[in-house]
Design an enzyme around this catalytic site. Structure first.
Site, mmCIF file in Angstrom:
data_model
loop_
_atom_site.group_PDB
_atom_site.id
_atom_site.type_symbol
_atom_site.label_atom_id
_atom_site.label_comp_id
_atom_site.label_asym_id
_atom_site.label_seq_id
_atom_site.Cartn_x
_atom_site.Cartn_y
_atom_site.Cartn_z
ATOM 1 N N THR A 325 0.833 -1.214 0.000
ATOM 2 C CA THR A 325 0.000 0.000 0.000
ATOM 3 C C THR A 325 0.865 1.260 0.000
ATOM 4 O O THR A 325 2.077 1.195 0.179
ATOM 5 C CB THR A 325 -0.914 0.052 1.249
ATOM 6 O OG1 THR A 325 -0.087 0.237 2.397
ATOM 7 C CG2 THR A 325 -1.733 -1.207 1.407
ATOM 8 N N CYS A 326 0.200 2.410 -0.159
ATOM 9 C CA CYS A 326 0.932 3.675 -0.272
ATOM 10 C C CYS A 326 1.324 4.253 1.080
ATOM 11 O O CYS A 326 1.753 5.406 1.154
ATOM 12 C CB CYS A 326 0.064 4.686 -1.017
ATOM 13 S SG CYS A 326 -0.201 4.193 -2.704
ATOM 14 N N ASP A 327 1.124 3.520 2.139
ATOM 15 C CA ASP A 327 1.384 4.027 3.479
ATOM 16 C C ASP A 327 2.754 3.555 3.962
ATOM 17 O O ASP A 327 3.047 2.355 3.928
ATOM 18 C CB ASP A 327 0.279 3.498 4.407
ATOM 19 C CG ASP A 327 0.348 4.106 5.791
ATOM 20 O OD1 ASP A 327 1.337 4.795 6.096
ATOM 21 O OD2 ASP A 327 -0.599 3.874 6.556
ATOM 22 N N SER A 328 3.600 4.487 4.436
ATOM 23 C CA SER A 328 4.910 4.099 4.972
ATOM 24 C C SER A 328 4.771 3.191 6.188
ATOM 25 O O SER A 328 5.664 2.412 6.515
ATOM 26 C CB SER A 328 5.709 5.327 5.394
ATOM 27 O OG SER A 328 6.045 6.069 4.264
ATOM 28 N N ASN A 365 -6.476 0.184 -0.315
ATOM 29 C CA ASN A 365 -5.718 0.535 -1.541
ATOM 30 C C ASN A 365 -6.042 -0.426 -2.679
ATOM 31 O O ASN A 365 -5.290 -0.521 -3.651
ATOM 32 C CB ASN A 365 -4.199 0.491 -1.309
ATOM 33 C CG ASN A 365 -3.622 1.754 -0.676
ATOM 34 O OD1 ASN A 365 -2.475 2.083 -0.903
ATOM 35 N ND2 ASN A 365 -4.411 2.462 0.104
#
Ligand SMILES: Cc1ncc(COP(=O)(O)O)c(C=O)c1O
Length: 375
Positions: A325-328, A365
């Site tokens: 996903t785009c989350d760190s 996502n």
């Protein structure tokens, strides 16, 4: 699953070819082994599988076949085990806080055994599920357990008799006690102390005319997540608690437990693929097709650490694994020893059957959690 390393790898490659990844492989043979180990080491304790650990219907069916009871935490869990054929007499509604609607459902479904830990809950049970058999859940030490379960639940032991008397006065069956020593409990003293406290309450109850029949030992039975783990497991816990169960409680006490992790953790293997790679912060970063929002959610909610393996050989380097996903935040682990991997290579984790897919968010996502396969 095939026991040799080569056999295991062959099975994984075959399944990945057929189904792609991510895959959560659940070994039915391992479920059975875990169940059998439990009843062998704790023959006097009836296990009620805590389905929150993994509510996959095939797993529930396997445990029905083996003869286990079930611990459910909600009306929906209750419905799912009943639909699959569980016997209402072998179900415990083991959430100390239950909604009026879920209590009414339990009553209608003839599920009579439940836990509570406070007086207002008793009024609710008496109103919506009159005649229920209740166990007061005690607050006990969870020292050293990976997941603390006494922060939110459990009555102080010195309240137990008052609460059981109150239950009786409300027309409920004051049946006994329950506790939970915390999940992945590797500190055996938690069990031993909880049994001592429970025994004192059993004796005190007799003096006030209450005859307690049931002691629920909860869950907490730990498993090994890493090949190198050498902390205690069920065999040692059982060796030490068996004499206490024999000596401290009346002969006809009905002992039960609610194992979740122990039953299903070792049966699960998560198989993922590398979908991207880069070199940053002076190390290899591999992006997998599963992450902390899905089947690695146990990293967040279960405080769990896993052993990551690859099917590739070769020199190993400290690497970082991240989810898709785009989350760190979706970073799975730093400092994992892995050989050089390419896109398409497999990374897998064993002993991940509990508190993994159960708490996965479907489709964050747009990434679907692993397909679950019984093998
Ligand atoms: C009430 C209750 N029973 C049983 C369990 C299962 O515990 P474990 O997976 O440690 O065996 C839990 C876990 O949260 C629980 O809350």
């Amino acid at each position: 699953m095939n026991k040799t390393k080569g056999g295991f790898e062959k099975v994984v490659r075959r399944l990945v070819k057929k189904h792609s990844t991510p895959l959560m492989l659940i070994s039915e043979a391992k479920l059975q082994q875990q169940y059998e180990a439990f009843v062998r080491h704790l023959a006097c304790v009836t296990p009620y599988y805590a389905i929150k650990a993994n509510p996959q219907p095939e797993i529930i069916k396997a445990f029905i076949k083996l003869g286990a009871g079930f611990d459910v935490a909600s009306g929906n869990e209750l419905i799912s085990v009943l639909k699959l054929g569980a016997d209402p007499a072998k179900i415990i509604f083991a959430n100390t806080i239950k909604s009026p609607a879920d209590l009414a459902l339990a009553k209608k479904s003839r599920v009579k055994l439940m836990t509570f830990d406070n007086e207002p809950e008793l009024y609710k049970i008496a109103k919506y599920a009159p005649g229920s058999r209740v166990l007061v859940r005690l607050k006990v030490n969870n020292v050293g357990s990976t997941v603390e379960l006494s922060l939110k639940f459990g009555a102080d032991p010195d309240q137990a008799i008052f609460l059981l008397n109150k239950a009786k006065s409300l027309g409920l069956v004051a049946e006994g006690l329950a506790f939970h020593v915390g999940s992945q409990c590797i500190n055996i003293d938690n069990y031993l102390q909880a049994l001592d406290i429970s025994s004192m309450i059993f004796h005190e109850a007799v003096q006030v005319g209450l005859r307690l029949k049931t002691l629920d030992l909860g869950g907490g039975f730990p498993i090994h997540h890493f090949d190198s783990d050498d902390h205690i497991i069920l065999k040692e816990i059982a060796r030490q608690i068996r004499p206490k169960l024999r000596r401290l409680f009346p002969k006809d006490t009905n002992f039960m437990a609610e194992p979740g992790r122990f039953f299903v953790g070792p049966a699960g293997t998560l198989v993922t693929s590398v979908i991207g790679r880069t070199f940053r912060n002076n190390r290899n970063y591999y992006y997998l097709d599963d992450g902390v929002y899905a089947d690695f959610s146990g990293i967040v909610f279960d405080h769990c650490r896993y052993e990551y393996k690859s099917l590739r050989r070769g020199q190993k380097f400290l690497s970082t694994l991240a989810g898709p996903t785009c989350d760190s935040f979706d970073t799975i682990a730093h400092n994992v020893d892995l050989p050089e991997l390419e896109v398409g290579n497999i990374v897998y984790v064993k002993n991940i059957g509990a508190y993994s897919c159960a708490s996965a968010v479907p489709g964050f996502n747009g990434f679907a959690p692993a397909k679950i396969l019984m093998i």
